[in-house]
Design an enzyme around this catalytic site. Structure first.
Site, PDB file in Angstrom:
ATOM      1  N   HIS A  11     135.351 -38.376 -32.790  1.00 58.17           N
ATOM      2  CA  HIS A  11     135.210 -37.201 -33.643  1.00 58.17           C
ATOM      3  C   HIS A  11     135.240 -37.547 -35.139  1.00 58.17           C
ATOM      4  O   HIS A  11     135.266 -36.645 -35.968  1.00 58.17           O
ATOM      5  CB  HIS A  11     136.326 -36.194 -33.332  1.00 58.17           C
ATOM      6  N   HIS A  23      94.902 -34.001 -27.542  1.00 55.13           N
ATOM      7  CA  HIS A  23      95.370 -33.611 -26.209  1.00 55.13           C
ATOM      8  C   HIS A  23      94.508 -32.470 -25.669  1.00 55.13           C
ATOM      9  O   HIS A  23      94.800 -31.291 -25.913  1.00 55.13           O
ATOM     10  CB  HIS A  23      96.838 -33.170 -26.289  1.00 55.13           C
ATOM     11  N   GLU A  74     124.882 -27.125 -30.336  1.00 59.56           N
ATOM     12  CA  GLU A  74     124.574 -27.533 -31.709  1.00 59.56           C
ATOM     13  C   GLU A  74     123.072 -27.647 -31.981  1.00 59.56           C
ATOM     14  O   GLU A  74     122.580 -27.212 -33.024  1.00 59.56           O
ATOM     15  CB  GLU A  74     125.255 -28.864 -32.036  1.00 59.56           C
ATOM     16  N   HIS A 103      95.952 -35.291 -20.322  1.00 62.17           N
ATOM     17  CA  HIS A 103      96.953 -34.819 -21.279  1.00 62.17           C
ATOM     18  C   HIS A 103      96.671 -35.285 -22.703  1.00 62.17           C
ATOM     19  O   HIS A 103      96.546 -34.462 -23.607  1.00 62.17           O
ATOM     20  CB  HIS A 103      98.348 -35.290 -20.861  1.00 62.17           C
TER      21      HIS A 103
END
Length: 658
Positions: free
Chosen positions: A470, A26, A408, A260
């Protein structure tokens, strides 16, 4: 051409030529962001290549890890041991210059990056560790912990949610030693960022509680350096937006998405050299003037470390106990004999393993002062708070419980940053089902060999009324599939102690403690043998007719089924298997002693996906596991509905013997 521009162009062409020789890489970021990286490394970064692990060095994180050729070029000219031959072997097998930066593989690389956004969260973790350690160890006379964390990111990093999660927390915690350099070139793989990313990033970070700065011209080294120096004086984390052009200097690719992720090509490199006034014909060339210039910078930084060492020695003479603690905190292994600590292995009775974990955590918190962590807003449910410790905050950085908020993924990546920084032993906590959100960060732990501890509770359909959203099903299989990762699902309090022992003594492996919501009975015979990953809990005389194996809450079922089978004249062996990974580390003789090849009737029981259990049950065995998702009902009703009963275990075992 002045020395700054000459050095910047040296970095550009070392990077572009490495990518071209590899025919992969890149070039866009190295060409566009080289001035920003140079301004930081040459004028503001405090680091000594002669001692890359100096505790008080500034940390540099290339969050946009695809620009690794630029980092390797920096490491080469600044004397970190990378040779020209290493740059020439970019992206080749067994080279020191892999496609993305790898922690512990290349000297000077602070963390593994490439998955966008995580590097910013790692940097937040490093700054968090720095602030806590400074609050703990600095005195009015001596700032022995006093360094900055810098991250270089691009538009892609700031589109990833984990960067937003982490940046929000960094602002809340006032991490003023964190500075992010934003290489703003408005280009990603699919083209102009306007197709999906039109927000005002600076306003967003202002809302997070950051100070924001802007450099109009990304080629203005002096302006970048002055802005970094200004950012170091603020009392908030800082974002510096640096306006650049991807692939700068490449006449046919500058500002285009094609710059890129593909080599420029030999002809384009030559055109770029002409455009930038690079008159050296030899490839991978570092002018003598650049070498001399960098040597002076390196000499200055070596002097900074020498000064710090003198200060630390004076600090140690005046504060011997603090200095001793400092050394202990930065040690890799715990100086504890937990194996022979009777209180650590104490049976806490019939309680949920999350509650058993809480009891062990309180014991450990008294023995491991640099334990540092918390939960994603679930500490009361995870039982993951150290009760005798305060919470970390902007106002109270000495606290070692952490409110990560409902983040999280960021929590996990931040913990990874704390681990690579050193000085603290990070742990994190969440509901097991949300390990899905954590997965990318958990994978990076395993890849880097970071001994981060994850407390993952509510481990099965035993969650009950919260229902299938859950109730983790495939999650054990997911974590068990990770290389260099230990999953430990204990069945009672003593096995929970074994789980914690495993996690605390690991030096290069992360560990997940997978814990129940519901109460579980203390079973006779559990204990330190769990450290082997699998062991015989109940046995018969002679060769067993059937092997019963389970982990966690289902061990109780096979334990009770043993008695029913015995009444039917069936000789069974009960095997608790809390950790497949630890069992895999045992000798062939031990494995055979637990799972004798001659016994083909085998039943595995676990209230989750069956995936992976067949390696233990074989073609002739059976598995009693979840074949779909759970349901919303009390836990007892769910175990009954899905067949996790002693009667069903017995029936399945008997069927194997027909």
């Amino acid at each position: 051409m002045n020395i700054d521009n000459l050095t910047v162009n040296t970095l550009r062409f070392l990077s572009a030529e490495a990518i071209q020789k590899a025919k992969s890489g890149h070039p866009g970021l190295p060409l566009g962001a080289a001035p920003a990286a140079y301004a930081l490394w040459a004028k503001e970064l405090k680091a000594n290549p002669a001692n890359p692990k100096w505790d008080n060095r500034d940390r540099f994180v290339l969050s946009a890890g695809h620009g690794s050729a630029l980092l390797y070029s920096l490491l080469h000219i600044f004397g970190y041991g990378l040779k020209i031959e290493d740059l020439q072997n970019f992206r080749q097998l067994d080279s020191l210059t892999p496609g993305h930066p790898e922690y512990l593989h290349t000297i000077g690389v602070e963390t593994t990056t490439g998955p966008l956004g995580q590097g910013i969260a790692n940097a937040v973790g490093m700054a968090l560790a720095e602030k806590h350690l400074a609050a703990k160890f600095n005195t009015p006379a001596y700032n022995i912990v006093d360094h900055y964390t810098y991250a270089l990111c691009g538009d892609g990093c700031l589109q990833e949610g984990v960067a937003s999660e982490a940046a929000s927390l960094a602002g809340t915690m006032g991490l003023s030693k964190l500075i992010v350099l934003y290489d703003c070139n408005h280009i990603t793989i699919e083209g102009d960022t306007d197709v999906a990313f039109t927000e005002d990033v600076m306003q967003r970070f202002t809302a997070y509680g950051w100070d924001v700065f802007e450099v109009a011209d990304g080629n203005d080294v002096d302006a970048i350096a002055v802005t970094i120096a200004a950012a170091k004086k603020t009392q908030k984390p800082s974002l510096i937006k640096i306006n650049t052009e991807i692939g700068f200097g490449s006449p046919n690719k500058q500002g285009k998405a094609s710059a890129h992720g593909e080599p420029l090509g030999e002809e384009e490199i030559q055109l770029t050299k002409e455009y930038l006034g690079w008159n050296y014909k030899e490839p991978f060339y570092v002018p003598d003037e650049v070498k001399a210039h960098i040597a002076k910078i390196v000499e200055k930084n070596a002097y900074l470390e020498a000064e710090w060492k003198l200060m630390y020695n004076a600090y140690a003479r005046e504060n011997p106990l603090l200095a001793m603690e400092y050394e202990q905190w930065h040690g890799k292994q715990l100086e504890l004999d937990l194996l022979n600590d009777a209180d650590f292995w104490k049976d806490e009775g019939d309680i949920a393993t999350r509650a058993a974990s809480e009891k062990v955590l309180q014991k450990v918190a008294k023995l491991v002062p640099n334990l540092f962590g918390g939960s994603a807003d679930l500490a009361p449910s995870n039982k993951s708070m150290m009760k005798d410790r305060e919470y970390f905050s902007k106002e109270n950085p000495t606290g070692s419980n952490v409110h990560f908020g409902i983040r999280e993924f960021a929590m996990t990546a931040i913990a990874n940053g704390m681990a690579v920084h050193g000085g603290v032993r990070p742990y994190i906590a969440g509901f097991f089902v949300f390990s899905d959100y954590m997965k990318a960060g958990l994978r990076m732990q395993a890849l880097m060999g970071l001994p981060v501890i994850s407390i993952l509770t509510h481990d099965s359909i035993g969650v009950g009324e919260d229902g299938p959203t859950h109730q983790p099903i495939e999650h054990l299989a997911m974590l068990r599939s990770l290389p260099n990762y230990i999953v430990f699902r204990p069945c009672d309090t003593r096995e929970t102690a074994a789980a914690w022992y495993t996690a605390l003594t690991a030096t290069n492996t992360p560990t997940a403690l997978v814990l129940s919501r519901q109460n579980l009975p203390a079973l006779e015979g559990t204990g330190k043998d769990a450290l082997k990953g699998a062991y015989i809990l109940r046995d018969c005389e002679g060769t067993p007719d059937v092997l019963l194996m389970a982990s966690g809450s289902e061990v109780e079922l096979i334990y009770k089924a043993y008695d029913v089978l015995a009444e039917k004249g069936v000789k069974a062996r009960v095997i608790s298997m809390p950790s497949w990974e630890l069992f895999a580390q045992q000798s062939a003789e031990y494995k055979e002693s637990v799972l004798p090849n001659a016994v083909r009737a085998r039943l595995a029981v676990e209230a989750s996906s069956s995936f992976g259990w067949h390696q233990f049950t074989g073609l002739d065995g059976d598995v009693l596991c979840m074949e779909g998702f759970g349901a919303s009902a009390p836990a007892g009703a769910l175990f009954q509905k899905f067949g996790f009963t002693v009667d069903n275990v017995v029936a399945r075992a008997m069927a194997l013997l027909k």
